[in-house]
Design a protein around this motif. Sequence first.
Motif, mmCIF file in Angstrom:
data_model
loop_
_atom_site.group_PDB
_atom_site.id
_atom_site.type_symbol
_atom_site.label_atom_id
_atom_site.label_comp_id
_atom_site.label_asym_id
_atom_site.label_seq_id
_atom_site.Cartn_x
_atom_site.Cartn_y
_atom_site.Cartn_z
ATOM 1 N N THR A 233 -1.978 2.053 -0.681
ATOM 2 C CA THR A 233 -1.353 2.969 0.273
ATOM 3 C C THR A 233 -2.401 3.344 1.314
ATOM 4 N N THR A 234 -1.953 3.904 2.428
ATOM 5 C CA THR A 234 -2.890 4.253 3.499
ATOM 6 C C THR A 234 -2.719 5.724 3.889
ATOM 7 N N ASN A 235 -3.602 6.183 4.758
ATOM 8 C CA ASN A 235 -3.564 7.574 5.206
ATOM 9 C C ASN A 235 -2.192 7.935 5.774
ATOM 10 N N ASP A 236 -1.777 9.157 5.472
ATOM 11 C CA ASP A 236 -0.514 9.697 5.979
ATOM 12 C C ASP A 236 0.701 8.902 5.504
ATOM 13 N N TYR A 237 0.500 8.097 4.452
ATOM 14 C CA TYR A 237 1.613 7.354 3.826
ATOM 15 C C TYR A 237 2.305 6.426 4.819
ATOM 16 N N TRP A 238 1.520 5.778 5.663
ATOM 17 C CA TRP A 238 2.097 4.866 6.643
ATOM 18 C C TRP A 238 2.432 3.498 6.059
ATOM 19 N N ASP A 239 1.736 3.102 4.999
ATOM 20 C CA ASP A 239 1.897 1.753 4.446
ATOM 21 C C ASP A 239 1.950 1.822 2.926
ATOM 22 N N ALA A 240 2.742 0.958 2.338
ATOM 23 C CA ALA A 240 2.739 0.778 0.882
ATOM 24 C C ALA A 240 2.703 -0.715 0.584
ATOM 25 N N TRP A 241 1.783 -1.111 -0.281
ATOM 26 C CA TRP A 241 1.576 -2.522 -0.629
ATOM 27 C C TRP A 241 1.708 -2.721 -2.138
ATOM 28 N N PHE A 242 2.138 -3.924 -2.505
ATOM 29 C CA PHE A 242 1.910 -4.412 -3.863
ATOM 30 C C PHE A 242 1.765 -5.916 -3.795
ATOM 31 N N ILE A 243 0.676 -6.410 -4.352
ATOM 32 C CA ILE A 243 0.407 -7.849 -4.388
ATOM 33 C C ILE A 243 0.053 -8.224 -5.817
ATOM 34 N N ALA A 244 0.683 -9.263 -6.330
ATOM 35 C CA ALA A 244 0.406 -9.675 -7.705
ATOM 36 C C ALA A 244 0.494 -11.184 -7.834
ATOM 37 N N SER A 245 -0.246 -11.687 -8.810
ATOM 38 C CA SER A 245 -0.330 -13.128 -9.052
ATOM 39 C C SER A 245 0.016 -13.440 -10.497
ATOM 40 N N ASN A 246 0.605 -14.615 -10.711
ATOM 41 C CA ASN A 246 0.627 -15.229 -12.030
ATOM 42 C C ASN A 246 -0.117 -16.557 -11.898
ATOM 43 N N PRO A 247 -0.264 -17.349 -12.938
ATOM 44 C CA PRO A 247 -1.071 -18.572 -12.804
ATOM 45 C C PRO A 247 -0.582 -19.556 -11.742
ATOM 46 N N ASN A 248 0.671 -19.442 -11.300
ATOM 47 C CA ASN A 248 1.208 -20.390 -10.318
ATOM 48 C C ASN A 248 1.279 -19.847 -8.903
ATOM 49 N N VAL A 249 1.717 -18.597 -8.756
ATOM 50 C CA VAL A 249 2.030 -18.074 -7.433
ATOM 51 C C VAL A 249 1.490 -16.657 -7.256
ATOM 52 N N THR A 250 1.451 -16.246 -5.998
ATOM 53 C CA THR A 250 1.111 -14.865 -5.641
ATOM 54 C C THR A 250 2.159 -14.364 -4.665
ATOM 55 N N MET A 251 2.628 -13.120 -4.892
ATOM 56 C CA MET A 251 3.568 -12.541 -3.945
ATOM 57 C C MET A 251 3.100 -11.154 -3.532
ATOM 58 N N GLY A 252 3.169 -10.893 -2.224
ATOM 59 C CA GLY A 252 2.798 -9.589 -1.697
ATOM 60 C C GLY A 252 3.941 -8.989 -0.913
#
Length: 330
Positions: A233-252
Motif C-alpha cells: 500500500t502507499t501513502n494516503d491509501y492511493w494504491d493497493a497491490w498484491f503480487i504472488a507466484s507459484n512455481p509456474n506463474v506470477t500474477m500481480g
Amino acid sequence: MLIENSTGKIISFVGGRDYDEYNFNFATQAHRQTGSTIKSILDYAPAIDMGILHPGTPVADIDLPVTVPGQKPHTPRNYNKSRYYGLVSAREALAKSYNVSAYRTYSQIINENPVHQYLDKMNFNNLVEGDYFNLSMALGALKNGATVLENTNAFATLANQGKYAEGYMIEKITTKDGEVIYEHKPEPVEVYSPQAAYLTVDMMRDVLSYGTATFLCPQLKNKEVDWAGKTGTTNDYWDAWFIASNPNVTMGTWIGYNENLNLDYCPGCSYSYSQRNQKLWTELINAATEINPDLLAPKNKFKQPEGIVSKTICAISETYLQNFVKKPVY
C-alpha cells in the motif's frame, strides 16, 4: 498481469475497467508507487544475496533514527504509526510488512547500490538519479513509480530461481506464406542467486500463512498450490497491490484511481481496500485456473536449490556473529 516465470510470456492482463472511457492501459502504462511490494525485491532479497542477513536474522524494529553516512537521519514509522515490534526475524518482518525493519535492512546495503544491481537488471525503466541512493526506496518511493508489468515481472524473477525473463506479448510474426520475420527468444539475466531467490520466496509464503494476505487463502479454490507473495500500500491509501507466484506463474494486481484518491474511503464497503484487491486477485486466479489448471495449479512446490541448510539459531549471538561474517550465509 499474469506472467509465465520461466519465459516471461504474458499470458493475460486486465488493462482497466473501461478502455473506451480512459483509452489507457493501466497494466502496462500506469506508473504507480510500489509501496511495500518493493521490500521483497529491493530490501530482503538483495540483503540475503549479499550475505547481510537470512530469514532468521533479527532486525531491530525500534524507535530510533536510521542513519546512513552522507544522508539526514530517517525516522520511519510502521503502518500503525505508533507501534514498534522490537527484535524480530527478517522472516516475520517481511510477512507482517514492518516498515522500520525494512528501512534498517535497506540501510545496510544502500551503499552497494542495490537499485542498480537489481532493479536496473529487471528493466525498471523510469528510474531517476535520485532513486539510486534514496533511503526511502526501502518502502517503494520511486520518483516515477513502476508499472504492474515491471513489478510483476520482478516477482517472477524470484520465482524463476533469480533469473529475469523479460515480459513479452508477441511470440512470432510470419508472412502469409509462413516465413518467420520475427520470433521472440528469451535471454534470461541472473539477478539474484538461486539461494537468495528461494529464501525470499520461502519468506513470502508466510505472507499468506500468517502475514498481511491471510484474507485471500480461504477463497482459493485450489488450496494446495504453493503460493508466495507480497502486499503493498502507499501513502494516503492511493494504491493497493498484491503480487504472488507459484512455481509456474506470477500474477500481480493493483487497484487505485487515476486521480490519486483515497481507497480507504468506501462507505458501505464490507472489505478494506487491501482486502478488495486481494479478492480481485483471488477471483482472477480461480477463473484462470478453471481454464488451464496444469499451468495455474501445479502440484509441484518451489524447488530448494543446493547450498541451503536449516539450523536453530540464537537471536542474540546471530546479531553478534553477523558483524564478522562477510560471506553469504544461506
